[in-house]
Design a protein around this motif. Structure first.
Motif, mmCIF file in Angstrom:
data_model
loop_
_atom_site.group_PDB
_atom_site.id
_atom_site.type_symbol
_atom_site.label_atom_id
_atom_site.label_comp_id
_atom_site.label_asym_id
_atom_site.label_seq_id
_atom_site.Cartn_x
_atom_site.Cartn_y
_atom_site.Cartn_z
ATOM 1 N N ALA A 62 0.831 -1.201 0.000
ATOM 2 C CA ALA A 62 0.000 0.000 0.000
ATOM 3 C C ALA A 62 0.867 1.254 0.000
ATOM 4 O O ALA A 62 0.590 2.227 -0.724
ATOM 5 C CB ALA A 62 -0.925 -0.003 1.216
ATOM 6 N N GLU A 63 1.923 1.248 0.796
ATOM 7 C CA GLU A 63 2.813 2.409 0.877
ATOM 8 C C GLU A 63 3.465 2.691 -0.472
ATOM 9 O O GLU A 63 3.516 3.846 -0.928
ATOM 10 C CB GLU A 63 3.885 2.161 1.938
ATOM 11 N N LEU A 64 3.957 1.656 -1.134
ATOM 12 C CA LEU A 64 4.619 1.855 -2.428
ATOM 13 C C LEU A 64 3.625 2.293 -3.495
ATOM 14 O O LEU A 64 3.959 3.117 -4.368
ATOM 15 C CB LEU A 64 5.333 0.576 -2.862
ATOM 16 N N SER A 65 2.402 1.772 -3.456
ATOM 17 C CA SER A 65 1.380 2.220 -4.408
ATOM 18 C C SER A 65 1.117 3.708 -4.244
ATOM 19 O O SER A 65 0.998 4.451 -5.227
ATOM 20 C CB SER A 65 0.083 1.438 -4.208
ATOM 21 N N ALA A 66 1.013 4.144 -2.978
ATOM 22 C CA ALA A 66 0.766 5.560 -2.716
ATOM 23 C C ALA A 66 1.943 6.410 -3.193
ATOM 24 O O ALA A 66 1.750 7.483 -3.787
ATOM 25 C CB ALA A 66 0.519 5.784 -1.226
ATOM 26 N N LEU A 67 3.163 5.937 -2.970
ATOM 27 C CA LEU A 67 4.326 6.673 -3.449
ATOM 28 C C LEU A 67 4.345 6.733 -4.980
ATOM 29 O O LEU A 67 4.808 7.712 -5.570
ATOM 30 C CB LEU A 67 5.614 6.026 -2.937
ATOM 31 N N GLY A 68 3.837 5.687 -5.620
ATOM 32 C CA GLY A 68 3.724 5.718 -7.076
ATOM 33 C C GLY A 68 2.802 6.828 -7.542
ATOM 34 O O GLY A 68 3.093 7.520 -8.528
ATOM 35 N N VAL A 69 1.691 7.022 -6.839
ATOM 36 C CA VAL A 69 0.776 8.117 -7.178
ATOM 37 C C VAL A 69 1.425 9.468 -6.884
ATOM 38 O O VAL A 69 1.292 10.418 -7.658
ATOM 39 C CB VAL A 69 -0.555 7.949 -6.419
ATOM 40 N N VAL A 70 2.155 9.562 -5.770
ATOM 41 C CA VAL A 70 2.885 10.800 -5.468
ATOM 42 C C VAL A 70 3.865 11.121 -6.598
ATOM 43 O O VAL A 70 4.024 12.281 -6.995
ATOM 44 C CB VAL A 70 3.628 10.677 -4.128
#
Length: 513
Positions: free
Chosen positions: A134-142
């Protein structure tokens, strides 16, 4: 945010580009549905994929009912990993990151598979927890959106991750067994049972979804991208780039219900979706429909950036992470395509000076779009003069840019194309004009008119433009030339200055000395 001038030094960009291209990086993503290799030109704020290949292995199929990875799926995955290892060697990849997610995490024979997979790809594999995914997915959106604000949802074959994101701040993530293959498995292929499972899990996730109200839901994952592609086809949407495609939740709900109730084979343009993914479309629609109903987002935005891009973003230093991804992408395009990359930087300062003299406000987002368009203004110069406008649209509209939505893409395409064809409204591509909307279309016309003044002074080369300021004085658009350039001030250039004046409702003049 670093100022544009801090990141646009052409020599530095060219040096970085050369360095990146000699040091490509790759990510192998071992997912529940697919095993994918993506190689990038290097570690940068907006890395460009140089090779992308996936194999739909279905590792997560029946894991929840059998507890094991399917032997045939394991064989397909190991074959793909051996192939990917050779490809990475051929591309001289400097660093390979290998990730594994829900299927390998949940299966009893997951550890055995991971050992065999490490031998096949020749790299250590990072087994991601649900929270880490989840954290990496969010960083991908960032990494892929400018100042994102909402909830990221990453739906894979095995699981669904939800995490709040505000600018560069990523919240705590949650993971649920709501991947397409998992739902298909647990429901025995019954959409009715799958819908019940989705509603049960969404009730538990209400605290995470309550914060979505009135904000954007960022949809990550191949199944949701496939649904978005079908949505574009059904609506006759003119731009086929997935990243940044944003839809109204009400319209999305009605389309999701069509996906759930219609045989996938009958959906318009379904041949663009792989046969292996088609059975999962209805499950993806069920999950997204429930997220919209419970969370009530303002908009749904499709993200092509996810776990892989998030991992690369995490490798960057703090200053590089703070850069605007659109400006970084445009700066690299400028370094690769322009006659004189420094000219694009000078255009930014020159148009800044002019816009500052106007009464009408320019929003922060309009300013960054103008800066990007200045950097992209010369991408079509190698084309035949009769086709430079078309070539510019083709290059910009379909470029692998991030940090820009589709109206912004239309603005960039129009601003650069009209500088070649002329700024009369009837010369504009009508599809792009409609996509940009009235406000951005007029901003694009104004910038095009400014560019049409700049290029006859500079011939696209740096060094000249700072000596020829354009401003508004006493209600007139005024171009000032040094005395030794008196022979530049002919009728052609004056007509270009008058073109700026006509858009603004001002007279125009050239002064010398």
């Amino acid at each position: 945010m670093a100022s544009p001038s801090a990141i646009l030094a052409p020599a530095e960009i060219a040096e970085r580009l050369a360095s990146h291209r000699s040091r490509p990086v790759a990510i192998i993503d071992i997912g529940s549905n697919s095993v994918r290799l993506v190689a990038y030109d290097g570690l940068s704020r907006a890395p460009t994929p140089m090779y992308n290949e996936k194999v739909l292995c279905g590792l997560g199929r029946n894991v929840f009912t059998t507890g094991r990875l399917n032997d045939e799926a394991v064989t397909r995955a190991l074959t793909a990993l051996n192939r990917f290892r050779i490809l990475c060697e051929t591309m001289r990849v400097s660093q390979v990151f290998v990730l594994a997610t829900a299927a390998a995490r949940d299966a009893q024979n997951g550890p055995d598979f991971l050992r065999a997979a490490e031998a096949a790809c020749g790299c250590e594999i990072q087994l991601l927890s649900g929270r880490r995914e989840a954290e990496l997915s969010a960083l991908g959106v960032v990494s892929g959106f400018h100042a994102p604000d909402g909830v990221v949802g990453d739906m894979g074959g095995g699981s669904l991750e939800l995490v709040d994101v505000r600018g560069t701040v990523v919240g705590q993530g949650v993971t649920m067994p709501l991947g397409g293959l998992t739902l298909q498995d647990l429901s025995g292929g019954s959409l009715k049972k799958a819908g019940k499972l989705v509603r049960e899990h969404m009730r538990k996730a209400e605290p995470q979804l309550e914060i979505l109200k009135g904000r954007t839901f960022y949809a990550v994952g191949g199944t949701w991208r496939a649904i978005a592609k079908l949505h574009q086809a059904a609506r006759g949407y003119p731009v086929h780039v997935m990243h940044g495609y944003t839809v109204d939740p009400t319209d999305e709900l009605s389309f999701l219900q069509v996906v759930e109730q219609t045989d996938a084979a009958l959906l318009q343009d379904v041949e663009t979706v792989s046969e292996a993914r088609r059975p999962l479309l209805a499950y993806g629609a069920l999950v997204l429909e429930e997220i919209i109903r419970v969370g009530r987002p303002r908009a749904v935005a499709i993200s092509a950036s996810g776990v892989r891009e998030g991992l690369l973003f995490e490798q960057l230093d703090r200053d590089t992470r703070q850069l605007d991804p659109l400006i970084a992408s445009a700066a690299e395009f400028n370094a690769l395509r322009a006659r004189a990359p420094r000219h694009g930087e000078e255009l930014i300062a020159w148009t800044d000076h002019f816009v500052a003299a106007l009464d009408g406000p320019e929003t922060a987002d309009e300013r960054r779009l103008r800066h990007a368009a200045c950097l992209l203004s010369d991408v079509g110069w190698r084309a035949h003069p009769d086709y430079r406008g078309e070539q510019s649209i083709a290059s910009i509209q379909n470029a692998a840019f991030v940090g820009v939505d589709h109206p912004g893409r239309a603005y960039l395409s129009l601003a650069v194309a009209l500088r070649h064809t002329g700024v009369a409204p009837e010369k504009a591509n009508q599809v792009l004009r409609n996509l940009a909307g009235p406000r951005l279309f007029e901003r694009a016309r104004l910038l095009s008119a400014l560019l049409r003044v700049a290029f006859p002074i500079t011939a696209g080369m740096d060094g000249a433009l700072p000596r020829a300021p354009l401003t508004v004085e006493d209600g007139r658009v005024t171009l000032r030339l040094p005395q030794e350039w008196v022979n530049l001030s002919g009728e052609r250039l004056l007509n270009r200055v008058r073109g700026v004046g006509r858009i603004l409702g001002f007279d125009a003049r050239i002064t010398v000395g």
